[in-house]
Scaffold this motif. Structure first.
Motif, PDB file in Angstrom:
ATOM      1  N   VAL A   5      22.193 -12.650 -34.945  1.00  0.00           N
ATOM      2  CA  VAL A   5      21.541 -11.633 -33.977  1.00  0.00           C
ATOM      3  C   VAL A   5      20.920 -12.522 -33.041  1.00  0.00           C
ATOM      4  CG1 VAL A   5      19.856  -9.896 -33.854  1.00  0.00           C
ATOM      5  CG2 VAL A   5      21.555  -9.805 -35.459  1.00  0.00           C
ATOM      6  N   ALA A  27      11.761 -10.503 -40.438  1.00  0.00           N
ATOM      7  CA  ALA A  27      12.172 -11.817 -39.709  1.00  0.00           C
ATOM      8  C   ALA A  27      11.562 -12.177 -38.422  1.00  0.00           C
ATOM      9  CB  ALA A  27      13.704 -11.721 -39.269  1.00  0.00           C
ATOM     10  N   GLU A  56      10.734  -4.029 -32.408  1.00  0.00           N
ATOM     11  CA  GLU A  56      11.546  -5.256 -32.403  1.00  0.00           C
ATOM     12  C   GLU A  56      11.805  -5.626 -31.127  1.00  0.00           C
ATOM     13  OE1 GLU A  56      15.374  -4.318 -34.395  1.00  0.00           O
ATOM     14  OE2 GLU A  56      16.098  -3.065 -32.680  1.00  0.00           O
ATOM     15  N   PHE A  57      12.429  -6.892 -30.760  1.00  0.00           N
ATOM     16  CA  PHE A  57      12.511  -7.397 -29.551  1.00  0.00           C
ATOM     17  C   PHE A  57      14.118  -6.830 -29.233  1.00  0.00           C
ATOM     18  CE2 PHE A  57      10.076 -10.506 -31.657  1.00  0.00           C
ATOM     19  CZ  PHE A  57       9.023 -10.714 -30.885  1.00  0.00           C
TER      20      PHE A  57
END
Ligand SMILES: Nc1nc2c([nH]c(=O)n2[C@@H]2O[C@H](COP(=O)(O)OP(=O)(O)OP(=O)(O)O)[C@@H](O)[C@H]2O)c(=O)[nH]1
Length: 154
Positions: A28, A142, A56-57
């Motif tokens: 990803v 993550a 999230e980004f």
């Protein structure tokens, strides 16, 4: 003296070592889009998806045949309607984390130059936040080690 390679080889050659199941890798790419004010865009994962509600980004999976940068440029266009170029994507860090039955490898780039105004194509919320504010946002596991790196960098 045994180095890291010989340790792993001798472990896998042990007659009693059980075969380990193959785990699929999920590659990803994501972008920390930084505005002129030093704020970064985060978006909320929509209802109905795994990890719904976490911030999230922008980014997504690298499809077969794509480079990570090509995938990220495509995702930014599809998700946010903005255009950028490979020369505007600087690698910052990565995360390696189990995600369900797969192993996620998440590549994070920093991007300060794009054209267009980021607007999410789906209805989920997005916000611009300073890196220090991300410490109190719920984000996927993550992403957590990435916050300190962005805080030091931006
Ligand atoms: N874009 C993005 N994905 C992340 C981040 N952190 C993280 O763990 N991921 C995980 O990486 C995967 C990204 O793939 P994706 O965006 O294409 O997939 P998705 O689950 O949203 O939907 P899809 O499978 O329907 O396309 C998701 O499993 C997502 O949870 C992040 O900061 N940005």
């Amino acid at each position: 003296m045994m180095d890291a390679l010989s340790v792993s080889q001798s472990a896998s050659n042990r007659p009693d070592s059980a075969p380990t199941a193959e785990r699929a890798r999920l590659l990803v790419t994501a972008a920390a889009l930084v505005d002129a004010d030093g704020r970064i865009l985060v978006q909320q994962r929509p209802e109905g998806k795994p990890m719904a509600g976490l911030w999230e980004f922008p980014g997504g999976k690298v499809e077969p045949g794509e480079t990570p940068e090509e995938a990220l440029i495509r995702e930014l266009k599809e998700e946010l309607g903005i255009s950028t170029h490979k020369s505007c994507l600087a690698p910052v860090t990565f995360a390696s984390e189990p995600l369900g039955d797969r192993d996620l490898l998440l590549l994070l780039y920093i991007c300060r130059k794009w054209t267009g105004v980021p607007r999410l194509h789906h209805a989920s919320p997005m916000q611009w936040v300073r890196p220090a504010e991300m410490f109190s946002l719920p984000m996927p596991p993550a992403d957590l080690p990435m916050i300190g790196i962005l805080d030091a960098l931006v």
